[in-house]
Write an enzyme that holds these catalytic residues in place. Structure first.
Site, PDB file in Angstrom:
ATOM      1  N   GLY A  11       0.823  -1.218   0.000  1.00 14.12           N
ATOM      2  CA  GLY A  11       0.000   0.000   0.000  1.00 14.12           C
ATOM      3  C   GLY A  11       0.846   1.253   0.000  1.00 14.12           C
ATOM      4  CB  VAL A  16      -0.739   4.564   6.198  1.00 16.47           C
ATOM      5  CG1 VAL A  16       0.168   3.817   7.155  1.00 16.47           C
ATOM      6  CG2 VAL A  16      -1.877   5.235   6.941  1.00 16.47           C
ATOM      7  CB  SER A 108      -9.209   1.527  11.939  1.00 18.64           C
ATOM      8  OG  SER A 108     -10.187   2.511  12.183  1.00 18.64           O
ATOM      9  CB  SER A 109      -9.606   4.656  16.488  1.00 16.64           C
ATOM     10  OG  SER A 109     -10.126   5.521  15.510  1.00 16.64           O
ATOM     11  CB  CYS A 110     -13.767   2.618  13.253  1.00 13.09           C
ATOM     12  SG  CYS A 110     -13.103   1.593  11.988  1.00 13.09           S
ATOM     13  CE1 TYR A 137     -10.814   0.242   6.625  1.00 13.20           C
ATOM     14  CE2 TYR A 137     -11.266   1.110   8.809  1.00 13.20           C
ATOM     15  CZ  TYR A 137     -10.388   0.908   7.758  1.00 13.20           C
ATOM     16  OH  TYR A 137      -9.102   1.355   7.846  1.00 13.20           O
ATOM     17  CE  LYS A 141      -7.957  -1.751   8.265  1.00 14.39           C
ATOM     18  NZ  LYS A 141      -6.631  -2.024   7.687  1.00 14.39           N
ATOM     19  CG  HIS A 180     -11.340   9.895   6.819  1.00 16.53           C
ATOM     20  ND1 HIS A 180     -10.517   9.054   6.105  1.00 16.53           N
ATOM     21  CD2 HIS A 180     -12.144   9.096   7.554  1.00 16.53           C
ATOM     22  CE1 HIS A 180     -10.814   7.802   6.412  1.00 16.53           C
ATOM     23  NE2 HIS A 180     -11.798   7.799   7.294  1.00 16.53           N
TER      24      HIS A 180
HETATM   25  P1  GDP Z   1     -15.496   8.975  11.008  1.00 14.80           P
HETATM   26  O1  GDP Z   1     -14.465   9.506  11.962  1.00 14.80           O
HETATM   27  O2  GDP Z   1     -15.376   7.507  10.741  1.00 14.80           O
HETATM   28  O3  GDP Z   1     -16.893   9.342  11.466  1.00 14.80           O
HETATM   29  O4  GDP Z   1     -15.255   9.613   9.566  1.00 14.80           O
HETATM   30  P2  GDP Z   1     -15.181  11.079   8.898  1.00 14.80           P
HETATM   31  O5  GDP Z   1     -13.822  11.650   9.035  1.00 14.80           O
HETATM   32  O6  GDP Z   1     -15.681  10.895   7.494  1.00 14.80           O
HETATM   33  O7  GDP Z   1     -16.230  11.985   9.672  1.00 14.80           O
HETATM   34  C1  GDP Z   1     -15.982  12.534  10.932  1.00 14.80           C
HETATM   35  C2  GDP Z   1     -17.068  13.521  11.301  1.00 14.80           C
HETATM   36  O8  GDP Z   1     -16.945  14.706  10.494  1.00 14.80           O
HETATM   37  C3  GDP Z   1     -18.505  13.038  11.102  1.00 14.80           C
HETATM   38  O9  GDP Z   1     -19.288  13.510  12.191  1.00 14.80           O
HETATM   39  C4  GDP Z   1     -18.931  13.726   9.808  1.00 14.80           C
HETATM   40  O10 GDP Z   1     -20.339  13.905   9.686  1.00 14.80           O
HETATM   41  C5  GDP Z   1     -18.219  15.073   9.971  1.00 14.80           C
HETATM   42  N1  GDP Z   1     -18.050  15.836   8.732  1.00 14.80           N
HETATM   43  C6  GDP Z   1     -18.387  17.140   8.565  1.00 14.80           C
HETATM   44  N2  GDP Z   1     -18.173  17.545   7.311  1.00 14.80           N
HETATM   45  C7  GDP Z   1     -17.666  16.486   6.648  1.00 14.80           C
HETATM   46  C8  GDP Z   1     -17.238  16.295   5.293  1.00 14.80           C
HETATM   47  O11 GDP Z   1     -17.303  17.179   4.437  1.00 14.80           O
HETATM   48  N3  GDP Z   1     -16.741  15.067   4.984  1.00 14.80           N
HETATM   49  C9  GDP Z   1     -16.649  14.043   5.918  1.00 14.80           C
HETATM   50  N4  GDP Z   1     -16.136  12.875   5.547  1.00 14.80           N
HETATM   51  N5  GDP Z   1     -17.076  14.203   7.195  1.00 14.80           N
HETATM   52  C10 GDP Z   1     -17.576  15.395   7.556  1.00 14.80           C
END
Ligand code: GDP
Length: 313
Positions: A11, A16, A108-110, A137, A141, A180
């Site tokens: 990867g 990463v 991952s932390s999820c 996912y 993991k 993200h």
């Molecule tokens: P998570 O940490 O697995 O939930 O993944 P994300 O990084 O995609 O989202 C983190 C948080 O940011 C969530 O509460 C989303 O709703 C919020 N968020 C706000 N705006 C955005 C955006 O434009 N893109 C993404 N991916 N998340 C967003």
């Protein structure tokens, strides 16, 4: 690891993997092995076995995965569970079969339960239901962690597992449908600034809390643990600091120089309310994150500007 040991980074084009390659080169490792998707399909067991039989690496960093933000995970659950199970199963098994000295798996932390006590300790794994937006996912993991532990127990194979928090940095995915939150906000604010738009939409309520770690810090921690740690127990890797999505949006607007307003869209999912790793185990092992969030966001924004033409294609 000796400087001329053969080190396979699976990867290497991802956020990463690329950071791990940069760090290995910086630290004087000269025999880094990589493979592009066109050369090797990691979802194919036969191809992965043949690759390991031929190249026989000494060490493996397993940084290959199908990754994505909340929307992508929610929309393509089958792709996330299938590809991650295939990639990690093929690589872990081939590494063991071909006598790899040590493998480092990135989780991952999820993997932790949705309503996990905070900060999340390693021992909370499998103590409650997962967040539904990314459980496919997360299940893959968790299977990867368990596979490393099982190979450790049954075959004495040295496979270690790291659980990074939300990562960001140069080389991040800035595609708004898949990315993200941190790269998404950088892009949204940048494009709003460029076009003179006065308002930017941020998903959810702005209240969820997230921890962020610069990918160069994760690469440093990965090399540190590859050198010093050989136990089957998982290790959290985070910065230990969290912000709300609202605070992150403010910081992103400041870094980018966007002066308009933010509109939260509660129709979009918030995901898990809080996701902060307990990093006391890693701290005891002797490692701590170094890159402050604002500084990391500034260098990520510079990388975005330098690569914007490629990103938009
Ligand atoms: P998570 O940490 O697995 O939930 O993944 P994300 O990084 O995609 O989202 C983190 C948080 O940011 C969530 O509460 C989303 O709703 C919020 N968020 C706000 N705006 C955005 C955006 O434009 N893109 C993404 N991916 N998340 C967003």
């Amino acid at each position: 690891m000796k400087s001329n040991d053969k080190i396979y980074v699976a990867g290497h084009r991802g956020l990463v993997g690329a950071a791990i390659c940069r760090r290995l080169e910086q630290d004087g490792y000269t025999n880094i092995l990589t493979s592009t998707h066109a050369e090797l399909d990691l979802c194919s067991q036969a191809e992965v076995q043949a690759f390991f039989q031929k190249s026989r690496p000494d060490y493996v960093f397993l940084a290959a995965a199908r990754v994505g933000g909340i929307h992508a995970n929610n929309t393509f659950p089958a792709d996330f569970i299938r590809d991650n199970l295939l990639i990690q199963t093929n690589i872990i098994d081939a590494a063991y079969q071909e006598g790899v000295q040590k493998l480092l798996f990135l989780g991952s932390s999820c993997i932790y339960p949705k309503l996990c006590p905070q900060p999340m300790k390693e021992e909370y794994l499998l103590t409650g239901p997962l967040e539904t937006t990314n459980e496919w996912y997360a299940i893959a993991k968790i299977a990867g962690i368990k596979m490393c532990q099982a190979y450790h127990r049954q075959y004495g194979f040295s496979a270690i597992s790291l659980m990074p928090t939300n990562l960001y940095g140069p080389g991040d995915n800035f595609d708004l449908k898949k990315s993200h939150v941190l790269p998404a906000l950088i892009r949204k604010f940048h494009e709003a600034k460029e076009s003179g738009q006065v308002e930017v939409e941020v998903w959810g309520t702005g209240s969820p809390q997230r921890e962020f770690l610069h990918v160069d810090d994760l690469a440093a921690a990965s090399l540190f643990l590859m050198e010093t740690y050989s136990e089957p127990e998982i290790v959290n890797v985070g910065s230990g600091q969290e912000v709300t999505i609202g605070e992150l949006a403010k910081l992103a607007a400041e870094v980018v120089g966007f002066q308009g307003t933010v509109r939260f869209n509660p129709e979009m999912p918030d995901g898990t309310p809080r996701k902060l790793l307990d990093v006391s185990f890693l701290t005891r092992l002797g490692w701590q994150a170094e890159i402050p969030l604002k500084e990391g966001m500034e260098s990520t924004y510079r990388w975005f500007i330098d690569n914007i033409t490629d990103i938009r294609q």
